[in-house]
Scaffold this motif. Structure first.
Motif, PDB file in Angstrom:
ATOM      1  N   PHE A 182      59.986   8.624  63.243  1.00  0.00           N
ATOM      2  CA  PHE A 182      60.579  10.048  63.714  1.00  0.00           C
ATOM      3  C   PHE A 182      59.584  11.574  64.169  1.00  0.00           C
ATOM      4  CE2 PHE A 182      62.158  14.437  63.826  1.00  0.00           C
ATOM      5  CZ  PHE A 182      63.498  14.761  65.308  1.00  0.00           C
ATOM      6  N   VAL A 183      58.772  11.341  63.449  1.00  0.00           N
ATOM      7  CA  VAL A 183      57.771  12.569  63.286  1.00  0.00           C
ATOM      8  C   VAL A 183      56.927  12.361  63.823  1.00  0.00           C
ATOM      9  CG1 VAL A 183      56.818  14.125  61.877  1.00  0.00           C
ATOM     10  CG2 VAL A 183      58.761  13.621  60.409  1.00  0.00           C
ATOM     11  N   LEU A 185      56.331   9.993  66.321  1.00  0.00           N
ATOM     12  CA  LEU A 185      56.549   9.928  67.731  1.00  0.00           C
ATOM     13  C   LEU A 185      57.118  11.469  68.599  1.00  0.00           C
ATOM     14  CD1 LEU A 185      58.849   6.551  67.149  1.00  0.00           C
ATOM     15  CD2 LEU A 185      56.629   7.167  68.816  1.00  0.00           C
ATOM     16  N   THR A 186      57.060  12.034  68.213  1.00  0.00           N
ATOM     17  CA  THR A 186      57.869  13.218  68.226  1.00  0.00           C
ATOM     18  C   THR A 186      56.682  13.929  68.646  1.00  0.00           C
ATOM     19  OG1 THR A 186      59.944  13.464  67.194  1.00  0.00           O
ATOM     20  CG2 THR A 186      58.651  15.780  67.505  1.00  0.00           C
ATOM     21  N   THR A 194      56.235  13.808  77.320  1.00  0.00           N
ATOM     22  CA  THR A 194      57.771  12.421  78.147  1.00  0.00           C
ATOM     23  C   THR A 194      57.445  12.643  78.779  1.00  0.00           C
ATOM     24  OG1 THR A 194      59.530  14.675  77.641  1.00  0.00           O
ATOM     25  CG2 THR A 194      58.718  13.877  75.474  1.00  0.00           C
ATOM     26  N   SER A 291      60.462  16.749  73.465  1.00  0.00           N
ATOM     27  CA  SER A 291      60.162  15.619  72.612  1.00  0.00           C
ATOM     28  C   SER A 291      60.311  15.267  71.435  1.00  0.00           C
ATOM     29  CB  SER A 291      58.619  16.123  71.664  1.00  0.00           C
ATOM     30  OG  SER A 291      57.808  16.330  72.930  1.00  0.00           O
ATOM     31  N   TYR A 294      62.346  12.147  73.122  1.00  0.00           N
ATOM     32  CA  TYR A 294      61.625  11.264  72.742  1.00  0.00           C
ATOM     33  C   TYR A 294      61.918  10.300  71.284  1.00  0.00           C
ATOM     34  CZ  TYR A 294      57.143   8.016  73.199  1.00  0.00           C
ATOM     35  OH  TYR A 294      56.711   7.456  73.485  1.00  0.00           O
ATOM     36  N   GLY A 295      60.993  10.671  70.095  1.00  0.00           N
ATOM     37  CA  GLY A 295      61.384  10.806  69.406  1.00  0.00           C
ATOM     38  C   GLY A 295      62.197   9.975  68.789  1.00  0.00           C
ATOM     39  N   GLU A 298      62.766   6.435  71.188  1.00  0.00           N
ATOM     40  CA  GLU A 298      61.597   5.610  70.412  1.00  0.00           C
ATOM     41  C   GLU A 298      61.718   5.224  68.794  1.00  0.00           C
ATOM     42  OE1 GLU A 298      58.849   4.422  72.211  1.00  0.00           O
ATOM     43  OE2 GLU A 298      60.714   4.451  73.770  1.00  0.00           O
ATOM     44  N   THR A 299      62.195   5.755  68.057  1.00  0.00           N
ATOM     45  CA  THR A 299      62.657   5.128  66.778  1.00  0.00           C
ATOM     46  C   THR A 299      63.754   4.257  66.423  1.00  0.00           C
ATOM     47  OG1 THR A 299      62.123   7.605  65.753  1.00  0.00           O
ATOM     48  CG2 THR A 299      63.024   6.106  64.383  1.00  0.00           C
ATOM     49  N   LYS A 346      51.973   5.765  67.776  1.00  0.00           N
ATOM     50  CA  LYS A 346      52.980   4.463  67.924  1.00  0.00           C
ATOM     51  C   LYS A 346      52.581   2.704  66.877  1.00  0.00           C
ATOM     52  CE  LYS A 346      54.946   4.900  72.175  1.00  0.00           C
ATOM     53  NZ  LYS A 346      55.412   4.839  73.414  1.00  0.00           N
ATOM     54  N   ALA A 349      53.506   4.526  63.807  1.00  0.00           N
ATOM     55  CA  ALA A 349      55.263   4.603  63.194  1.00  0.00           C
ATOM     56  C   ALA A 349      56.678   3.157  63.954  1.00  0.00           C
ATOM     57  CB  ALA A 349      56.064   5.472  65.390  1.00  0.00           C
TER      58      ALA A 349
END
Length: 417
Positions: A182-183, A185-186, A194, A291, A294-295, A298-299, A346, A349
């Motif tokens: 998460f961190v 991707l943020t 984004t 952001s 998004y995190g 996406e996670t 990415k 992540a």
């Protein structure tokens, strides 16, 4: 060299944050953590802070936190043993010299009659044929071959803690991998922005096919060759599948719809095949809230995709040959590194989510397997026999090592033979 540096940084970060989760919540529960290790095998580097020895070991295959009570104590003192006792200012035993007593001139040498270093914290021993009782400090050390080992009273051992405390200490490792993803991707979204709209064009390369065809920033691409587009990924997939082939783009510009003919250029793709590209990026905006969102999304998306792949593996829809071991991960990390820092972020992540999920599987030797035994204890009202549990974990670890060897051999055949 870039691949090696990338894998060291990514692997080190993933393992560190995973083991730190175990360490942090174990210490919060009051468990004595003897060692925090990155890697297995012989020690390369170590230092001690407070009660914990922090080490880097030779084999980069994971890590561990050694908690008191998880393994039998390696130093056993039985009645009749002669030991040396060193006392602190409170007249409690602070050091128990097991051997090499002649090197400790200040130690009082006694013959042990009874010793309890877990609950009573006392030593009953003979000194000059006189039986005496000595109180032991809760942080006393056993000195064997001049190496100190802190004793672990029962209330500092893993098994003394409540089921929720033990479960959290185990679950925290995989949890931290999801938090790390998460961190990452943020931060990725904060740096890259984004998406504003799944179909809206952002940056256009002045040397790409999109620019030559007359596409402009803020155009919305509605369809290609009559195929409606739901996501930006749909757009890139169609383009990649048609290198050097003219495509009809249906676009919307300033509220008006029109068509544009675009012929994607050709390049070598991630897996060595040919793919098309037109030199456009998705329209983005920069916002902290966006952001963070998004995190999270996406996670979650990566988690769902990996779980679906695992489900297909179980049902036989996904071949074992598609699994990647250390060699495969090394190779894919090199490809990601070559494509730039944002692709590498990415990829890191994805690996972090994957590590978290794999560790939560209810398999022996993994965190999920240990949580399963804690769950059985909660249902039964009593713990499983430690020897039986240890044997299950040992067999599970051996099978996991065998699986890793098979996957690694497949990787070697795939990439080098």
């Amino acid at each position: 060299m870039n691949t090696l540096i990338s894998i060291i940084i990514i692997f080190g970060l993933l393992v560190f944050i995973h083991e730190w989760g175990h360490l942090y919540f174990a210490k919060r529960a009051g468990i004595l953590c003897r060692e925090f290790a990155i890697g297995f095998g012989p020690k390369i580097f170590s230092f001690k802070k407070d009660e914990t020895v922090y080490t880097i070991r030779l084999l980069p295959l994971g890590g561990f936190v050694r908690m008191a009570g998880e393994d039998p104590e390696s130093i056993q003192i039985k009645p009749g043993f002669e030991v040396g006792l060193v006392f602190n200012g409170n007249n409690k035993v602070s050091q128990i010299i097991v051997n090499n007593k002649s090197k400790h001139q200040d130690a009082k040498v006694v013959t042990v009659e009874h010793i309890d270093l877990e609950r009573e914290l006392v030593i009953t021993a003979y000194e000059d044929d006189v039986l005496q009782k000595f109180k032991v400090d809760e942080k006393a050390e056993l000195i064997y071959d001049e190496q100190p080992t802190q004793i672990a009273p029962y209330d500092r051992q893993f098994g003394s803690k409540t089921i929720p405390q033990r479960a959290m200490a185990i679950f925290a490792g995989p949890l931290m991998n999801f938090v790390l993803a998460f961190v990452i991707l943020t931060i990725f979204a904060l740096l890259q922005g984004t998406p504003v709209d799944q179909s809206k064009v952002g940056m256009i390369s002045p040397e790409g096919a999109a620019f030559e065809a007359g596409l402009q920033e803020n155009d919305r691409i509605l369809a290609i060759n009559g195929q409606r587009l739901e996501t930006w990924n749909d757009l890139t997939t169609v383009i990649q599948q048609h290198p050097n082939q003219e495509l009809t783009f249906e676009i919307e510009r300033d509220g008006m719809q029109s068509t544009v003919q675009v012929t994607p250029d050709e390049r070598v793709g991630q897996h060595g095949d040919k793919e098309g590209f037109i030199g456009v990026g998705q329209a983005t905006e920069f916002s902290i809230l966006g952001s963070v969102k998004y995190g999270v999304t996406e996670t979650y998306m990566f988690t769902v995709l990996i779980l679906e792949a695992l489900g297909m593996l179980v049902t036989g829809q996904f071949s074992l040959d598609h699994l990647a071991g250390p060699v495969g991960i090394y190779n894919y990390t090199g490809e990601a590194a070559a494509m730039g820092i944002f692709v590498l972020m990415k990829w890191a992540a994805i690996l972090s989510v994957n590590l978290g999920i794999i560790n939560l599987l209810p398999l022996p030797a993994l965190d999920g397997g240990r949580l399963m035994f804690i769950g059985l204890e909660a249902v039964r009202g009593k713990p499983v026999d430690p020897q039986k549990e240890g044997m299950v974990h040992f067999i599970g670890f051996a099978l996991l090592m065998l699986l890793m060897l098979v996957v690694t051999w497949n990787d070697i055949n795939k990439f080098f033979l």
